[in-house]
Scaffold this active site. Structure first.
Site, PDB file in Angstrom:
ATOM      1  N   GLN A   1       0.843  -1.197   0.000  1.00  0.00           N
ATOM      2  CA  GLN A   1       0.000   0.000   0.000  1.00  0.00           C
ATOM      3  C   GLN A   1       0.881   1.252   0.000  1.00  0.00           C
ATOM      4  O   GLN A   1       1.120   1.846   1.050  1.00  0.00           O
ATOM      5  CB  GLN A   1      -0.896  -0.034   1.251  1.00  0.00           C
ATOM      6  CG  GLN A   1      -1.912   1.063   1.316  1.00  0.00           C
ATOM      7  CD  GLN A   1      -3.033   0.858   0.327  1.00  0.00           C
ATOM      8  OE1 GLN A   1      -3.516  -0.240   0.158  1.00  0.00           O
ATOM      9  NE2 GLN A   1      -3.433   1.921  -0.318  1.00  0.00           N
ATOM     10  N   PHE A   2       1.375   1.651  -1.168  1.00  0.00           N
ATOM     11  CA  PHE A   2       2.251   2.819  -1.247  1.00  0.00           C
ATOM     12  C   PHE A   2       1.546   4.099  -0.799  1.00  0.00           C
ATOM     13  O   PHE A   2       2.191   5.057  -0.377  1.00  0.00           O
ATOM     14  CB  PHE A   2       2.833   2.979  -2.657  1.00  0.00           C
ATOM     15  CG  PHE A   2       1.881   3.539  -3.670  1.00  0.00           C
ATOM     16  CD1 PHE A   2       1.844   4.893  -3.927  1.00  0.00           C
ATOM     17  CD2 PHE A   2       1.013   2.694  -4.372  1.00  0.00           C
ATOM     18  CE1 PHE A   2       0.966   5.411  -4.873  1.00  0.00           C
ATOM     19  CE2 PHE A   2       0.144   3.201  -5.306  1.00  0.00           C
ATOM     20  CZ  PHE A   2       0.109   4.557  -5.560  1.00  0.00           C
ATOM     21  N   THR A   3       0.219   4.136  -0.851  1.00  0.00           N
ATOM     22  CA  THR A   3      -0.500   5.363  -0.489  1.00  0.00           C
ATOM     23  C   THR A   3      -0.409   5.670   1.007  1.00  0.00           C
ATOM     24  O   THR A   3      -0.797   6.764   1.427  1.00  0.00           O
ATOM     25  CB  THR A   3      -1.977   5.298  -0.924  1.00  0.00           C
ATOM     26  OG1 THR A   3      -2.616   4.215  -0.279  1.00  0.00           O
ATOM     27  CG2 THR A   3      -2.088   5.168  -2.437  1.00  0.00           C
TER      28      THR A   3
END
Length: 150
Positions: free
Chosen positions: A78-80
């Site tokens: 989950q890069f966000t």
């Protein structure tokens, strides 16, 4: 590294309309990696996740770990989690780690967690468009950041 860990009664991740991974009782973990992260961050985070006592004991008190209840884990990249939203209304992702840096650490986290809990860890696919479904039990949701160890 940053994670959002949710105590779930079930969770799954679907890619291209096919379930890629699913679990029963345990943890749904969203994991983000930044460029400064190292294997030390992986090791610290796995130790914290395994030792976290958020499952109810016989008296209804959150006193048991994932190990105590024989729980499972689903880990989704989950890069966000590294969104920067200071200026304007459109987040930027410059704090998120590159694929080259993040994938090995994501995979190491999954392997070490699998070894620690003694059962397979379900995963998504790094960088894929995923649909995550879960039943948050409690709800219990905890955020951890290896650069801000509260």
């Amino acid at each position: 590294m940053r994670i959002v860990i949710q105590r779930v009664s079930s969770a799954s991740v679907t890619i291209d309309q096919e379930v890629h991974g699913s679990i029963g009782q345990g943890y749904m973990i969203l994991l983000g990696v930044c460029e400064e992260d190292t294997m030390e961050d992986v090791e610290w985070l796995v130790k914290k996740v395994v030792g976290l006592r958020v499952f109810n004991d016989e008296q209804g008190v959150m006193n048991l770990s994932i190990m105590d209840v024989g729980g499972e884990a689903l880990v989704v990249s989950q890069f966000t989690l590294y969104a920067s939203y200071k200026k304007g209304n459109r987040p930027s992702w410059f704090k998120a780690g590159s694929h080259e840096h993040s994938i090995p650490l994501y995979e190491a986290f999954c392997r070490q967690l699998e070894s620690a809990i003694g059962k397979p860890v379900a995963t998504g696919v790094f960088g894929a468009d995923m649909k995550v479904a879960l039943v948050n039990d409690g709800p219990v949701t905890i955020c951890m950041d290896t650069k801000n160890k509260e």
